[in-house]
Motif scaffolding. Sequence first.
Motif, PDB file in Angstrom:
ATOM      1  N   GLU A  27       0.840  -1.211   0.000  1.00  0.00           N
ATOM      2  CA  GLU A  27       0.000   0.000   0.000  1.00  0.00           C
ATOM      3  C   GLU A  27       0.875   1.261   0.000  1.00  0.00           C
ATOM      4  O   GLU A  27       0.591   2.228  -0.702  1.00  0.00           O
ATOM      5  N   VAL A  28       1.940   1.213   0.811  1.00  0.00           N
ATOM      6  CA  VAL A  28       2.859   2.356   0.856  1.00  0.00           C
ATOM      7  C   VAL A  28       3.421   2.586  -0.548  1.00  0.00           C
ATOM      8  O   VAL A  28       3.491   3.721  -1.045  1.00  0.00           O
ATOM      9  N   ASP A  29       3.776   1.498  -1.207  1.00  0.00           N
ATOM     10  CA  ASP A  29       4.324   1.610  -2.563  1.00  0.00           C
ATOM     11  C   ASP A  29       3.283   2.192  -3.521  1.00  0.00           C
ATOM     12  O   ASP A  29       3.584   3.073  -4.328  1.00  0.00           O
ATOM     13  N   ALA A  30       2.066   1.694  -3.412  1.00  0.00           N
ATOM     14  CA  ALA A  30       1.002   2.155  -4.312  1.00  0.00           C
ATOM     15  C   ALA A  30       0.734   3.648  -4.124  1.00  0.00           C
ATOM     16  O   ALA A  30       0.305   4.327  -5.052  1.00  0.00           O
ATOM     17  N   LEU A  31       1.020   4.142  -2.916  1.00  0.00           N
ATOM     18  CA  LEU A  31       0.795   5.569  -2.637  1.00  0.00           C
ATOM     19  C   LEU A  31       2.033   6.414  -2.935  1.00  0.00           C
ATOM     20  O   LEU A  31       2.091   7.589  -2.586  1.00  0.00           O
ATOM     21  N   GLY A  32       3.040   5.800  -3.546  1.00  0.00           N
ATOM     22  CA  GLY A  32       4.225   6.569  -3.925  1.00  0.00           C
ATOM     23  C   GLY A  32       5.341   6.543  -2.902  1.00  0.00           C
ATOM     24  O   GLY A  32       6.346   7.231  -3.063  1.00  0.00           O
ATOM     25  N   GLY A  33       5.188   5.746  -1.829  1.00  0.00           N
ATOM     26  CA  GLY A  33       6.264   5.631  -0.831  1.00  0.00           C
ATOM     27  C   GLY A  33       7.412   4.783  -1.358  1.00  0.00           C
ATOM     28  O   GLY A  33       7.311   4.154  -2.413  1.00  0.00           O
ATOM     29  N   TYR A  34       8.504   4.788  -0.609  1.00  0.00           N
ATOM     30  CA  TYR A  34       9.724   4.140  -1.116  1.00  0.00           C
ATOM     31  C   TYR A  34      10.083   2.818  -0.424  1.00  0.00           C
ATOM     32  O   TYR A  34      11.029   2.149  -0.841  1.00  0.00           O
ATOM     33  N   SER A  35       9.383   2.434   0.643  1.00  0.00           N
ATOM     34  CA  SER A  35       9.808   1.236   1.395  1.00  0.00           C
ATOM     35  C   SER A  35       9.862  -0.009   0.505  1.00  0.00           C
ATOM     36  O   SER A  35      10.767  -0.837   0.643  1.00  0.00           O
ATOM     37  N   GLY A  36       8.887  -0.160  -0.383  1.00  0.00           N
ATOM     38  CA  GLY A  36       8.854  -1.326  -1.270  1.00  0.00           C
ATOM     39  C   GLY A  36      10.010  -1.308  -2.257  1.00  0.00           C
ATOM     40  O   GLY A  36      10.657  -2.332  -2.497  1.00  0.00           O
ATOM     41  N   ILE A  37      10.286  -0.140  -2.800  1.00  0.00           N
ATOM     42  CA  ILE A  37      11.378  -0.022  -3.786  1.00  0.00           C
ATOM     43  C   ILE A  37      12.706  -0.355  -3.108  1.00  0.00           C
ATOM     44  O   ILE A  37      13.510  -1.137  -3.627  1.00  0.00           O
ATOM     45  N   VAL A  38      12.911   0.232  -1.928  1.00  0.00           N
ATOM     46  CA  VAL A  38      14.166  -0.011  -1.203  1.00  0.00           C
ATOM     47  C   VAL A  38      14.298  -1.504  -0.883  1.00  0.00           C
ATOM     48  O   VAL A  38      15.370  -2.096  -1.056  1.00  0.00           O
ATOM     49  N   THR A  39      13.211  -2.124  -0.471  1.00  0.00           N
ATOM     50  CA  THR A  39      13.270  -3.555  -0.140  1.00  0.00           C
ATOM     51  C   THR A  39      13.607  -4.377  -1.377  1.00  0.00           C
ATOM     52  O   THR A  39      14.458  -5.274  -1.328  1.00  0.00           O
ATOM     53  N   ILE A  85     -10.947  -9.316   1.893  1.00  0.00           N
ATOM     54  CA  ILE A  85     -10.871  -9.762   0.497  1.00  0.00           C
ATOM     55  C   ILE A  85     -10.709  -8.554  -0.445  1.00  0.00           C
ATOM     56  O   ILE A  85     -10.220  -8.679  -1.561  1.00  0.00           O
ATOM     57  N   LEU A  86     -11.087  -7.382   0.051  1.00  0.00           N
ATOM     58  CA  LEU A  86     -10.870  -6.173  -0.762  1.00  0.00           C
ATOM     59  C   LEU A  86      -9.442  -5.644  -0.593  1.00  0.00           C
ATOM     60  O   LEU A  86      -8.880  -5.056  -1.500  1.00  0.00           O
ATOM     61  N   LEU A  87      -8.886  -5.847   0.608  1.00  0.00           N
ATOM     62  CA  LEU A  87      -7.568  -5.258   0.915  1.00  0.00           C
ATOM     63  C   LEU A  87      -6.454  -6.268   0.680  1.00  0.00           C
ATOM     64  O   LEU A  87      -5.744  -6.644   1.592  1.00  0.00           O
ATOM     65  N   ARG A  88      -6.314  -6.706  -0.555  1.00  0.00           N
ATOM     66  CA  ARG A  88      -5.303  -7.735  -0.842  1.00  0.00           C
ATOM     67  C   ARG A  88      -3.983  -7.081  -1.260  1.00  0.00           C
ATOM     68  O   ARG A  88      -3.960  -5.929  -1.682  1.00  0.00           O
ATOM     69  N   GLN A  89      -2.936  -7.897  -1.165  1.00  0.00           N
ATOM     70  CA  GLN A  89      -1.632  -7.374  -1.571  1.00  0.00           C
ATOM     71  C   GLN A  89      -1.526  -7.198  -3.087  1.00  0.00           C
ATOM     72  O   GLN A  89      -0.711  -6.430  -3.566  1.00  0.00           O
ATOM     73  N   ASP A  90      -2.381  -7.905  -3.849  1.00  0.00           N
ATOM     74  CA  ASP A  90      -2.250  -7.840  -5.311  1.00  0.00           C
ATOM     75  C   ASP A  90      -3.018  -6.676  -5.926  1.00  0.00           C
ATOM     76  O   ASP A  90      -2.893  -6.426  -7.123  1.00  0.00           O
ATOM     77  N   ASN A  91      -3.831  -5.973  -5.114  1.00  0.00           N
ATOM     78  CA  ASN A  91      -4.620  -4.894  -5.725  1.00  0.00           C
ATOM     79  C   ASN A  91      -4.406  -3.540  -5.044  1.00  0.00           C
ATOM     80  O   ASN A  91      -5.189  -2.615  -5.247  1.00  0.00           O
ATOM     81  N   ALA A  92      -3.347  -3.441  -4.241  1.00  0.00           N
ATOM     82  CA  ALA A  92      -3.117  -2.172  -3.530  1.00  0.00           C
ATOM     83  C   ALA A  92      -2.949  -1.027  -4.534  1.00  0.00           C
ATOM     84  O   ALA A  92      -3.403   0.098  -4.294  1.00  0.00           O
ATOM     85  N   ASP A  93      -2.312  -1.317  -5.669  1.00  0.00           N
ATOM     86  CA  ASP A  93      -2.115  -0.254  -6.667  1.00  0.00           C
ATOM     87  C   ASP A  93      -3.457   0.196  -7.257  1.00  0.00           C
ATOM     88  O   ASP A  93      -3.696   1.377  -7.449  1.00  0.00           O
ATOM     89  N   LEU A  94      -4.361  -0.762  -7.501  1.00  0.00           N
ATOM     90  CA  LEU A  94      -5.658  -0.387  -8.071  1.00  0.00           C
ATOM     91  C   LEU A  94      -6.458   0.435  -7.060  1.00  0.00           C
ATOM     92  O   LEU A  94      -7.179   1.357  -7.406  1.00  0.00           O
ATOM     93  N   ARG A  95      -6.297   0.079  -5.775  1.00  0.00           N
ATOM     94  CA  ARG A  95      -7.049   0.779  -4.731  1.00  0.00           C
ATOM     95  C   ARG A  95      -6.516   2.185  -4.482  1.00  0.00           C
ATOM     96  O   ARG A  95      -7.283   3.116  -4.250  1.00  0.00           O
ATOM     97  N   LEU A  96      -5.179   2.307  -4.502  1.00  0.00           N
ATOM     98  CA  LEU A  96      -4.604   3.523  -3.915  1.00  0.00           C
ATOM     99  C   LEU A  96      -3.858   4.458  -4.868  1.00  0.00           C
ATOM    100  O   LEU A  96      -3.799   5.668  -4.629  1.00  0.00           O
ATOM    101  N   THR A  97      -3.272   3.895  -5.936  1.00  0.00           N
ATOM    102  CA  THR A  97      -2.488   4.775  -6.813  1.00  0.00           C
ATOM    103  C   THR A  97      -3.342   5.915  -7.393  1.00  0.00           C
ATOM    104  O   THR A  97      -2.882   7.065  -7.430  1.00  0.00           O
ATOM    105  N   PRO A  98      -4.594   5.649  -7.797  1.00  0.00           N
ATOM    106  CA  PRO A  98      -5.396   6.783  -8.301  1.00  0.00           C
ATOM    107  C   PRO A  98      -5.585   7.872  -7.241  1.00  0.00           C
ATOM    108  O   PRO A  98      -5.618   9.061  -7.570  1.00  0.00           O
ATOM    109  N   LEU A  99      -5.661   7.475  -5.970  1.00  0.00           N
ATOM    110  CA  LEU A  99      -5.830   8.486  -4.907  1.00  0.00           C
ATOM    111  C   LEU A  99      -4.568   9.335  -4.765  1.00  0.00           C
ATOM    112  O   LEU A  99      -4.632  10.553  -4.601  1.00  0.00           O
TER     113      LEU A  99
END
Length: 621
Positions: A60-72, A434-448
Amino acid sequence: MFPKYDVIVVGAGHAGCEAAVAAANMGSKVMLVTMNMNTIAQMSCNPAMGGVAKGQIVREVDALGGYSGIVTDHTMIQFRMLNLSKGPAMWSPRAQSDRMLFAGKWRKMLEENTNIDFWQEMVTGLVVKDGRVCGVSTGMGIEIESKSVVLTNGTFLNGLIHIGEKQFGGGRAGERAATGITEQLVELGFEAGRMKTGTPPRVDGRSLDWDKMEVQPGDEEPGKFSYTDTPRLTKQRPCHIAYTSQAVHDVLKTGFDKSPMFNGRIRGIGPRYCPSIEDKIERFSERTSHQLFVEPEGWDTCEIYVNGFSSSLPEDVQYKALRKIVGFENAKMFRPGYAIEYDFFQPTQLKVSLETRLIKNLFFAGQINGTTGYEEAACQGLMAGVNAHLAVREEEPFVLKRSEAYIGVLIDDLINKGTKEPYRMFTSRAEYRILLRQDNADLRLTPLAKALGMNHMDERMEKVNTKVAQQKELISFFKKLSADPAEVNPFLETVGSKPLSQKVKMNMVILRPNVGIKALREHAPALNEFLNNYDEEVISLAETTLKYEGYIRKEEEMVEKMNRLEEVKLKEDLNYNGLVSLSLEAREKLTQLQPRTIGQASRISGVSPSDISVLLVHMGR
Ligand SMILES: Cc1cc2nc3c(=O)[nH]c(=O)nc-3n(C[C@H](O)[C@H](O)[C@H](O)COP(=O)(O)OP(=O)(O)OC[C@H]3O[C@@H](n4cnc5c(N)ncnc54)[C@H](O)[C@@H]3O)c2cc1C
């Protein structure tokens, strides 16, 4: 010496780093003040990111433009998708990182951002005028001006380290404790509390007998955290599994009389779900063995993290007990385990934006709010960074609902319920799993995040649009393509599924239990040929969407119902004490917490459904 900043972030841990980049990427001029530039993004405990529910947060952090996922992704040495035997709501990515590379990559990414300045020093106070924060003051007596401040002090506020009967001040082993801030905040009217956490000893990998332990390899096809084009792992370092025994426990027990946990010296409350080894032995006295994960700290170091052996017993007891573990007979210790007590502030003192109620434009994020974990800290940092930027511009705060993100669940829980022990995320805390899955965080949050105006979201948004379009293409293809019994029946039999007597549409076959697209495509050439044009991630997303369509719809309906309550806004200056039909407790809590909506009010402990009815009647609903 310093210009006036939009946002000052105090502390460069996981919360501070995310807060700084979030505010900077929104366009704020940011000053990151931290006690030691060499420990930016230090992993205080285990060099691992993600895990159950926590992995979803990193996505989710990644989908919102954060860097923790990229760094990992850039620094991991092993990747595993946990819980694959359970439903997709539970799939959780976890990575073991190279501790030093992780910190180095974070620092590089921060330095690449020209909106961020750095200053190495201890912040000892806040500059507050007329109920508004205007900057910070440091140990050297310097004042740095700003329009907002985000405090992310982690475990450093009056930190006290315990090893057996020894105790000394420190924010982490080898680092000073931070003083001044708690005292000033208490004077300003904040309520401070004390918590504790602990870490295991680190040992010399050269002294371990690896052949005596079980190997725990990474996934054969390792995934990653970021939705951006980060590299995939091509080689991995394995972890190992070892076990404690009665002999280990017996040695540990010899130190119990010197344990700060048991002799009352530690008063802070620790994380129930992350107990020390002495705690486990005491609480589960019937068990003669506990599992340990023996994890490398990086690619090029022999330092090993003994996950599950967290301890604050005297160092010689830790050492002797370690040597009783099979495979550890000749173990040499690099660093002893220890416990640390630190100050935190009840998060009920915060608004939903993570701004404090008492001081305008002052935000708290991370362990200071009573949470534990890098992921929990990182996501709060991101939200506080965004909201500090928005506050400076006097814009509405950015708030995530419980139905939109684990981040929404976390913040909603903290500000409405507070916490009596270090708060960590579990999937069970979320009602819409079932809505808050790891595979759809980008669909949920990147538009926001894109709508917020973060300056690096265009490419991410393009990827989301492509993914949505491809998912639709795939699902409509599954609905059109017929499965040929001659091709798929041999496969269906192997998974115990009834053979087809005639051609049926592929989506109906995919819907069956035990039938996965990955195996099915090997028996259906037309399906396989079509799927070859798509990325594994989008195929898996389409499969989940199809298979769990019914559950997803049900949760969406529940969200819609709840959203009706979320949309009923409560006035900020509503006089709850004047509503005599409310219970006394509800009047007290509502006055203290000032919920923004009826939905939020309904989640405050002590506010009952009948209190909610009173509020609705009062509002003419
Ligand atoms: C010993 C130990 C064991 C832990 N064990 C676990 C565990 O088992 N599981 C788990 O999930 N989590 C564990 N944690 C917690 C985890 O490390 C934290 O949750 C996480 O690091 C919190 O991130 P943060 O950004 O809030 O703070 P931190 O990572 O603590 O970072 C705080 C930053 O602020 C800086 N700072 C502090 N005060 C000042 C000041 N006044 N002026 C300038 N800079 C300042 C520090 O130098 C540091 O850079 C442990 C932590 C410790 C210390």
